[in-house]
Motif scaffolding. Structure first.
Motif, short mmCIF file in Angstrom:
data_model
loop_
_atom_site.label_atom_id
_atom_site.label_comp_id
_atom_site.label_asym_id
_atom_site.label_seq_id
_atom_site.Cartn_x
_atom_site.Cartn_y
_atom_site.Cartn_z
N GLY A 61 1.71 -3.00 11.15
CA GLY A 61 1.32 -2.31 9.94
C GLY A 61 0.57 -1.03 10.24
N LEU A 62 -0.30 -0.65 9.31
CA LEU A 62 -1.02 0.63 9.39
C LEU A 62 -2.51 0.40 9.54
CD1 LEU A 62 0.83 2.51 6.48
CD2 LEU A 62 1.62 2.02 8.80
N SER A 68 -6.38 -0.15 11.21
CA SER A 68 -7.33 0.39 12.18
C SER A 68 -6.93 1.79 12.62
CB SER A 68 -7.47 -0.57 13.37
OG SER A 68 -8.51 -0.15 14.21
N HIS A 69 -6.96 2.04 13.94
CA HIS A 69 -6.64 3.39 14.43
C HIS A 69 -5.14 3.67 14.42
CE1 HIS A 69 -10.79 4.04 15.66
NE2 HIS A 69 -10.78 2.86 16.21
N GLY A 70 -4.32 2.64 14.23
CA GLY A 70 -2.87 2.84 14.18
C GLY A 70 -2.38 3.03 12.76
N TYR A 71 -2.96 4.01 12.07
CA TYR A 71 -2.73 4.18 10.64
C TYR A 71 -1.47 4.97 10.31
CZ TYR A 71 -4.85 8.49 12.20
OH TYR A 71 -5.12 9.62 12.92
N ASP A 72 -0.82 5.62 11.29
CA ASP A 72 0.34 6.46 10.99
C ASP A 72 1.41 5.66 10.26
OD1 ASP A 72 0.07 9.05 13.13
OD2 ASP A 72 -0.98 7.20 13.67
N ALA A 73 1.98 6.24 9.20
CA ALA A 73 2.95 5.55 8.37
C ALA A 73 4.19 5.16 9.17
CB ALA A 73 3.35 6.42 7.18
N ASN A 74 4.86 4.12 8.70
CA ASN A 74 6.08 3.66 9.36
C ASN A 74 7.23 4.63 9.13
OD1 ASN A 74 5.22 1.14 10.58
ND2 ASN A 74 4.98 0.38 8.49
N GLY A 106 5.78 10.86 -4.88
CA GLY A 106 4.43 11.19 -4.46
C GLY A 106 3.62 9.99 -4.01
N VAL A 107 4.24 8.80 -3.94
CA VAL A 107 3.53 7.57 -3.59
C VAL A 107 3.60 7.35 -2.08
CG1 VAL A 107 3.46 5.06 -3.88
CG2 VAL A 107 3.99 6.54 -5.83
N ASP A 108 2.43 7.09 -1.47
CA ASP A 108 2.35 6.79 -0.05
C ASP A 108 2.74 5.34 0.22
OD1 ASP A 108 1.17 9.32 0.78
OD2 ASP A 108 -0.67 8.62 -0.18
N GLN A 109 3.02 5.04 1.48
CA GLN A 109 3.00 3.65 1.91
C GLN A 109 1.59 3.10 1.74
OE1 GLN A 109 4.68 3.31 5.90
NE2 GLN A 109 6.30 4.79 5.41
N VAL A 110 1.47 1.81 1.47
CA VAL A 110 0.14 1.22 1.27
C VAL A 110 -0.70 1.51 2.50
CG1 VAL A 110 -1.16 -0.89 0.84
CG2 VAL A 110 1.09 -0.57 -0.22
N PRO A 111 -1.81 2.26 2.36
CA PRO A 111 -2.52 2.77 3.53
C PRO A 111 -3.41 1.73 4.19
CG PRO A 111 -3.61 3.51 1.54
CD PRO A 111 -2.39 2.76 1.10
N HIS A 112 -3.57 1.90 5.50
CA HIS A 112 -4.61 1.20 6.27
C HIS A 112 -4.56 -0.30 6.08
CE1 HIS A 112 -8.71 1.41 8.27
NE2 HIS A 112 -7.95 2.24 8.95
N THR A 158 1.38 -3.61 5.62
CA THR A 158 2.36 -2.54 5.46
C THR A 158 3.22 -2.47 6.71
OG1 THR A 158 0.66 -1.38 4.17
CG2 THR A 158 2.65 -0.14 4.71
N GLN A 159 4.16 -3.39 6.80
CA GLN A 159 4.87 -3.60 8.06
C GLN A 159 6.24 -2.95 8.06
OE1 GLN A 159 4.89 -7.84 8.59
NE2 GLN A 159 2.71 -7.95 9.04
N GLY A 160 6.55 -2.27 9.16
CA GLY A 160 7.88 -1.77 9.41
C GLY A 160 8.53 -2.59 10.51
N GLU A 161 9.76 -2.21 10.85
CA GLU A 161 10.48 -2.94 11.90
C GLU A 161 11.47 -2.01 12.57
OE1 GLU A 161 13.48 -6.81 12.43
OE2 GLU A 161 12.92 -6.10 10.44
N ILE A 162 11.49 -2.02 13.89
CA ILE A 162 12.56 -1.33 14.63
C ILE A 162 13.75 -2.28 14.66
CG2 ILE A 162 13.30 -0.48 16.88
CD1 ILE A 162 10.57 0.71 17.27
N THR A 163 14.82 -1.88 13.99
CA THR A 163 15.96 -2.77 13.80
C THR A 163 17.08 -2.52 14.81
OG1 THR A 163 16.78 -1.20 12.14
CG2 THR A 163 15.52 -3.09 11.35
#
Length: 365
Positions: free
Chosen positions: A132-133, A135-141, A185-191, A195-200
């Protein structure tokens, strides 16, 4: 190890951890990828830690990494001296290793033309993380970074002034601050760890690298009337094809639960030249034309203001470009071609796109 005969450096984490530095920050690199203050990190700062990892794991590739930048530091403390008494490690150049690698556990991929010297490398970093996003790894997926010949062309923008400050939490934790996409204009749910992505998908070869990520679950609809309908997107699939070393194709497919507009964000240390759907980023000795082939109609704006700006002691000023779809729609595609090269060796951009069935045929020089 002494008491129980257990060697931690043969375990899955410590037997592989050194490859992260090698692929993310090849020797002489000047940037550290995603995360807080990573843009200020240089690969030489990895030498002390990589020296320990190389000796403890007896990994010749990691020792080559250390030796390529001057060798391990002299022991300063007793524990460093003790570590130095372990058997010496022969060095081995990673010339026989793939130049690119995926780190599925953290959801990052490093696509490189070479890992021998960052000064000769063109690198695409990609994130779509199961962490997810937080702690310090906040960059969006589904965000990417592009560096060519040690020039940072497209970056994660902003600079932490104080952890959790207005600039840090409202700009840097937002999707608007990275090279990804906002929806209405909506961000991914921050921090959030949720807010999980996946390398598929991922594959690498000497000529072509491919990576794909999915981040459709990361957006929440502020207009939803019930919790069941809170998810704004059904999909946000970003595919990257790297035709090494000259061409990077980024193909996005988005499907929403209602008609929306889509904002494609790019950030660069210098002002981006805009020529219709064609952009040119120039940083130092490198230039990178970008051509939006799909869609044909885009509203493009650019500013060097952050929202909000950092505290006055932070004197960086980057440029933020938004390419927005013109009409609301329940689906969208972006197809953009990036072509980085040294200014001393200019290269023509010759691109042709044809539609065939439900897909495209893309031809480049």
């Amino acid at each position: 190890r002494a008491m129980f005969g257990i060697d931690a450096y043969k375990k899955p984490y410590f037997s592989k951890a050194g490859y992260y530095a090698m692929y993310l920050m090849p020797p002489h690199g000047v940037t550290g990828g995603f995360g807080d203050l990573a843009c200020t990190r240089q690969s030489r700062r990895n030498i002390p830690l990589m020296s320990v990892l190389a000796v403890q794991a007896q990994n010749p590739y990691w020792m080559w990494y250390v030796e390529s930048m001057g060798g391990p530091p002299q022991p300063r403390d007793f524990w460093e001296f003790i570590r130095g008494t372990l058997p010496s490690v022969p060095t081995k150049s990673p010339i026989d290793l793939p130049t690119s690698r995926v780190f599925r556990g953290t959801g990052q991929a490093a696509l490189n033309t070479t890992i021998l010297d960052a000064r000769e490398n063109v690198q695409v970093l990609f994130k779509s993380s199961p962490f997810g996003l937080q702690s310090h790894g906040y960059d969006a997926n589904n965000a990417f970074l592009l560096t060519a010949h040690n020039e940072r062309l497209f970056v994660s923008s902003g600079r932490r002034d104080i952890y959790g400050s207005e600039h840090h939490s409202r700009w840097m934790w937002s999707t608007r601050s990275v090279n990804s996409i906002t929806v209405d204009g909506v961000d991914q749910v921050p921090h959030s760890s949720a807010t999980q992505g996946e390398i598929t998908a991922f594959c690498t070869s000497p000529e072509v690298d491919c990576v794909e990520g999915e981040a459709g679950r990361c957006y929440r609809d502020p207009k939803a009337e019930s919790e069941e309908n809170r998810q704004l997107l059904k999909r946000f699939t970003r595919s990257i094809v790297f035709l090494k070393p000259d061409w990077i194709v980024i193909y996005d497919r988005l499907v929403a639960n209602r008609p929306v507009t889509y904002q494609y964000w790019l950030h660069s240390p210098e002002r981006i030249e805009v020529q219709g759907n064609r952009l040119i980023a120039r940083v130092g000795k490198v230039e990178c034309p970008v051509e939006f082939l799909v869609p044909k109609r885009l509203k493009i704006t650019q500013t060097n203001e952050y929202d909000p700006n950092p505290r006055p002691r932070i004197n960086i000023r980057e440029w933020h470009l938004t390419a927005e779809t013109v009409e609301p729609s329940s689906s969208a595609e972006f197809l953009a071609v990036y072509h980085p090269y040294r200014l001393e060796a200019p290269s023509e951009q010759d691109v042709k796109l044809e539609t065939k069935g439900n897909g495209y045929i893309l031809s480049v020089t």
